[in-house]
Design a protein around this motif. Structure first.
Motif, PDB file in Angstrom:
ATOM      1  N   GLN A   1       0.860  -1.187   0.000  1.00  0.00           N
ATOM      2  CA  GLN A   1       0.000   0.000   0.000  1.00  0.00           C
ATOM      3  C   GLN A   1       0.896   1.236   0.000  1.00  0.00           C
ATOM      4  OE1 GLN A   1      -2.913  -0.589   3.283  1.00  0.00           O
ATOM      5  NE2 GLN A   1      -4.375  -0.879   1.598  1.00  0.00           N
ATOM      6  N   VAL A   2       0.623   2.136  -0.942  1.00  0.00           N
ATOM      7  CA  VAL A   2       1.461   3.324  -1.117  1.00  0.00           C
ATOM      8  C   VAL A   2       0.566   4.558  -1.222  1.00  0.00           C
ATOM      9  CG1 VAL A   2       3.317   2.032  -2.233  1.00  0.00           C
ATOM     10  CG2 VAL A   2       1.502   3.030  -3.633  1.00  0.00           C
ATOM     11  N   THR A   3       1.217   5.717  -1.228  1.00  0.00           N
ATOM     12  CA  THR A   3       0.486   6.978  -1.309  1.00  0.00           C
ATOM     13  C   THR A   3       0.487   7.480  -2.754  1.00  0.00           C
ATOM     14  OG1 THR A   3       1.144   7.522   0.937  1.00  0.00           O
ATOM     15  CG2 THR A   3       0.358   9.340  -0.436  1.00  0.00           C
ATOM     16  N   MET A   4      -0.704   7.949  -3.206  1.00  0.00           N
ATOM     17  CA  MET A   4      -0.816   8.375  -4.610  1.00  0.00           C
ATOM     18  C   MET A   4      -1.645   9.643  -4.718  1.00  0.00           C
ATOM     19  SD  MET A   4      -2.400   6.157  -7.763  1.00  0.00           S
ATOM     20  CE  MET A   4      -3.037   6.943  -9.245  1.00  0.00           C
ATOM     21  N   LEU A   5      -1.193  10.542  -5.581  1.00  0.00           N
ATOM     22  CA  LEU A   5      -1.979  11.718  -5.951  1.00  0.00           C
ATOM     23  C   LEU A   5      -2.832  11.294  -7.139  1.00  0.00           C
ATOM     24  CD1 LEU A   5      -2.519  14.777  -5.576  1.00  0.00           C
ATOM     25  CD2 LEU A   5      -0.646  15.198  -7.196  1.00  0.00           C
TER      26      LEU A   5
ATOM     27  N   ILE B   1       2.660   8.302  -7.885  1.00  0.00           N
ATOM     28  CA  ILE B   1       2.999   7.657  -6.622  1.00  0.00           C
ATOM     29  C   ILE B   1       3.937   8.594  -5.860  1.00  0.00           C
ATOM     30  CG2 ILE B   1       4.001   5.634  -5.506  1.00  0.00           C
ATOM     31  CD1 ILE B   1       1.465   5.055  -7.099  1.00  0.00           C
ATOM     32  N   LEU B   2       3.638   8.880  -4.600  1.00  0.00           N
ATOM     33  CA  LEU B   2       4.447   9.798  -3.801  1.00  0.00           C
ATOM     34  C   LEU B   2       5.486   9.023  -2.992  1.00  0.00           C
ATOM     35  CD1 LEU B   2       1.649  12.209  -2.502  1.00  0.00           C
ATOM     36  CD2 LEU B   2       3.024  12.376  -4.582  1.00  0.00           C
ATOM     37  N   MET B   3       6.695   9.555  -2.952  1.00  0.00           N
ATOM     38  CA  MET B   3       7.816   8.914  -2.266  1.00  0.00           C
ATOM     39  C   MET B   3       8.551   9.940  -1.404  1.00  0.00           C
ATOM     40  SD  MET B   3       8.380   5.642  -3.344  1.00  0.00           S
ATOM     41  CE  MET B   3       7.575   4.598  -4.583  1.00  0.00           C
TER      42      MET B   3
ATOM     43  N   LEU C   1       9.163   4.269   0.466  1.00  0.00           N
ATOM     44  CA  LEU C   1       7.706   4.234   0.312  1.00  0.00           C
ATOM     45  C   LEU C   1       7.022   4.981   1.449  1.00  0.00           C
ATOM     46  CD1 LEU C   1       7.148   0.456  -0.575  1.00  0.00           C
ATOM     47  CD2 LEU C   1       7.310   2.379  -2.168  1.00  0.00           C
ATOM     48  N   LEU C   2       5.919   5.647   1.135  1.00  0.00           N
ATOM     49  CA  LEU C   2       5.072   6.269   2.154  1.00  0.00           C
ATOM     50  C   LEU C   2       3.876   5.348   2.346  1.00  0.00           C
ATOM     51  CD1 LEU C   2       5.143  10.006   0.973  1.00  0.00           C
ATOM     52  CD2 LEU C   2       6.577   8.886   2.679  1.00  0.00           C
TER      53      LEU C   2
END
Length: 686
Positions: free
Chosen positions: A639-643, A660-662, A672-673
């Protein structure tokens, strides 16, 4: 003084700060030279006292304690034991190694201060010093950081810029800030006790620049001259500090003040001597108060002013103590072309060397002596370390000993053969052998240890050449008596080499003493061609030195480069804040936790991965430039962070539907966030 005969010898080696391990710069600067000289004197049967100890006071200790979240006592206890153990394992033969936190040292240092105070030697002065209002304490020089006025380096200390090397005062710094709170300090009045060095200027000029001009090293004389002949002369120097760690100033109106570390540290030599004498049941005073005692301080060049000007002024004023006969200070040793730095971890640490090169203490001792910074800064490189080991210790020293011993066992059952009639060449070699001790002594007595080491190696070369010229492996076929004579002479050269090697290579010399049964041999017997008794058995030739391969030194160089890279990453500046936005701007961003369903590398691209993600409101395809940081298989299921409301962008013929935000580390590595525990795909971030 040169040519003066002394009844006893007191040798001191600079007290290392107990805030970190010992490195090769320390060893080359004073510990190897002082040990060489102590062993050399002992081998002559001299009365020698070699003392040292850990310097456990001063700002360097408190800074380390704050950094590690420990008390100063915990820090010094740890590093004192580490340094003491390393010195012992490396063969630094202190007669006594003490510490400045010892009760006897506190009493001795306070006694010196009170003696000078009662004699009216101190000036009481109120001065303005930086004070941290948030921390509620005065700031020592090393607790103040700012921009260097000379080179613009933004992290210069209050006493020195480590980038350009300039000596500074805290008030010279541009934009000073406290290392305790980060705030700008204020100037506040405080009272201290100053030693008026101007009173001693004339005495020091004559004592150093005239009396010792013939026998002190030029680098020492030069630095003393720069202090003594400066336009404004010697200035009063504070002997107290506003600190909560150190030796308390023994005056009623000195609450919260301790002795300046460079007032108490050299006195540590005296307290170490007292401690040694109490343990041995001896009188300590002759070693510090008798004119027939030679006092020698072994230090690095950064300590010259303290040992040649401040400490002698203190001893002279006290009146009962002798002054140093010599201060053979060395310059600095650099490492692979760069200045050794503990803060940057650019160093070869002794305790790590002992672990990674077991049984090779003498190799490092040899290299540091052969490359000693006696008159100018010098450089240690791992390639030179390898070359000196392989080309000198293995190929010359070890090869000679091995051939002499192995051939004796092969041809004469391991017994020293009898010597028959000598040839002219034999006598010539024995005459040369007899000259070596005096040649080495001439260099040693002038503290030219690098030169003395070279002469010692010439003795090994003489032995090698003698065997090569006489070829006993050939003469044994036709003339056993001649072969016996050759090996008798070779073995006596080898046993002499054991004696003159001991100050430099004590571990190797001990092996040779065992092989040749030289229990009673010492420097007074060196040079004799009949040290060994004909017919006595000798031991087997063990491996004295072994070849060091390229892979070994390449590993050490890479270790340094990795440390340098890590340090640069840790100290890399954080990216500045971007332009301020409004809440409405932020509210437009739709950031969500998404789950990676599929991941694959994009053909013909080194950086891009093609990801299929579950956004909670549908599946999307995203191209992300993370291929150099993550394998596709690693990301699947993460699971990752995405705009997710970023306008689609076509890359390599594919629409990328979001970003994908890093997090990017200081060394450029992506992280990974991810939520700290699983959550539903599409969970919003706000």
């Amino acid at each position: 003084m040169m040519n003066k005969s002394f009844k006893r010898h007191t040798l001191t080696a600079a007290l290392p700060y107990a805030n970190g391990p010992i490195h090769i710069g320390h060893l080359a600067g004073c510990y190897v030279p002082s040990d060489i000289y102590a062993r050399y004197l002992r081998s002559q049967g001299k009365d020698v006292l070699f003392v040292g100890g850990s310097d456990e006071h001063g700002v360097a200790i408190t800074i380390k304690a704050k950094k590690e979240g420990k008390t100063p006592q915990e820090v010094v206890d740890f590093y004192h034991e580490m340094m003491k153990k390393s010195f012992e394992e490396f063969g630094i033969s202190f007669d006594h190694y003490s510490r400045t936190s010892a009760k006897i040292h506190h009493e001795t240092a306070q006694g010196f201060f009170k003696d000078l105070y009662e004699k009216g030697e101190f000036l009481e002065q109120s001065t303005e010093q930086y004070f941290d209002e948030e921390a509620g304490q005065f700031l020592a020089d090393r607790y103040i950081e700012g921009t260097c006025p000379k080179c613009g380096f933004e992290h210069a200390y209050g006493d020195q810029c480590e980038k350009c090397g300039s000596s500074l005062s805290p008030t010279e710094l541009i934009n000073p800030r406290s290392k305790l709170s980060g705030r700008t300090p204020v100037l506040k009045e405080t009272k201290h006790w100053f030693l008026d060095l101007a009173r001693y200027q004339n005495f020091l000029k004559k004592w150093i620049l005239e009396d010792h001009a013939p026998d002190w090293k030029n680098n020492v004389l030069g630095q003393c001259r720069s202090w003594l002949e400066a336009g404004d002369g010697l200035q009063a120097r504070s002997m107290t500090r506003d600190l909560d760690w150190g030796i308390k100033v023994p005056l009623q109106d000195a609450e919260g003040k301790v002795l300046y570390v460079w007032f108490d540290a050299p006195i540590g030599y005296i307290s170490s001597t007292k401690e040694w004498a109490a343990e041995q049941g001896k009188d300590w005073e002759p070693y510090w108060k008798d004119e027939e005692t030679q006092l020698l301080h072994f230090i690095g060049k950064d300590n010259i002013v303290f040992h040649c000007i401040i400490f002698p002024a203190i001893l002279k004023t006290h009146g009962d103590f002798i002054l140093p006969d010599n201060v053979p200070a060395n310059e600095f040793l650099n490492l692979e072309g760069d200045k050794i730095s503990t803060s940057r971890n650019w160093a070869v640490w002794l305790h790590e060397y002992l672990e990674e090169f077991p049984g090779k203490q003498d190799v490092l001792r040899y290299v540091l002596t052969a490359n000693a910074p006696e008159t100018k800064d010098n450089d240690f490189t791992w390639k030179d370390f390898q070359a000196r080991n392989n080309s000198e210790l293995v190929a010359i020293y070890g090869n000679f000993i091995n051939r002499a011993v192995v051939l004796t066992h092969k041809y004469f059952q391991g017994k020293v053969p009898s010597r028959a009639e000598l040839t002219g060449y034999d006598q010539e070699v024995l005459d040369q052998l007899a000259e070596f001790p005096d040649k080495i002594m001439s260099s040693m007595d002038r503290f030219r240890f690098r030169e003395a080491l070279g002469i010692m190696m010439d003795l090994a070369r003489l032995g090698n050449k003698y065997l090569a010229d006489t070829e006993p492996w050939k003469t044994i076929k036709t003339d056993e008596a001649r072969t016996a004579t050759i090996l008798n002479i070779a073995l006596n050269i080898a046993s002499n080499l054991a004696i003159v090697s001991e100050p430099f290579l004590p571990f190797t010399a001990a092996k040779l003493f065992d092989i040749f049964h030289l229990e009673d041999a010492n420097w007074t017997k060196a040079g004799k061609g009949d040290l060994l008794v004909e017919g006595q058995e000798i031991g087997q030739a063990g491996l004295l030195f072994e070849k060091i391969e390229d892979e070994t030194v390449e590993k050490q160089v890479q270790k340094l480069l990795d440390a340098k890279k890590m340090n640069e990453a840790e100290n890399a500046p954080v990216a500045p804040m971007k332009e301020i936005i409004t809440y409405d701007d932020f509210a437009k961003l739709d950031m969500r936790v998404v789950t990676v369903l599929e991941a694959e590398k994009m053909p013909k691209s080194k950086k891009l991965l093609k990801l299929k993600v579950d956004t909670g409101i549908g599946h999307r395809t995203v191209l992300s430039g993370v291929s150099e940081h993550f394998e596709p298989e690693f990301l699947i299921g993460k699971q990752v962070t995405m705009l997710i409301n970023l306008a689609p962008r076509k890359m390599m013929g594919i629409d990328s539907e979001g970003m994908i935000l890093m997090a990017e580390d200081k060394d450029g590595k992506l992280k990974l966030l991810t939520p700290h525990e699983g959550t539903a795909s599409g969970s919003t971030i706000s």
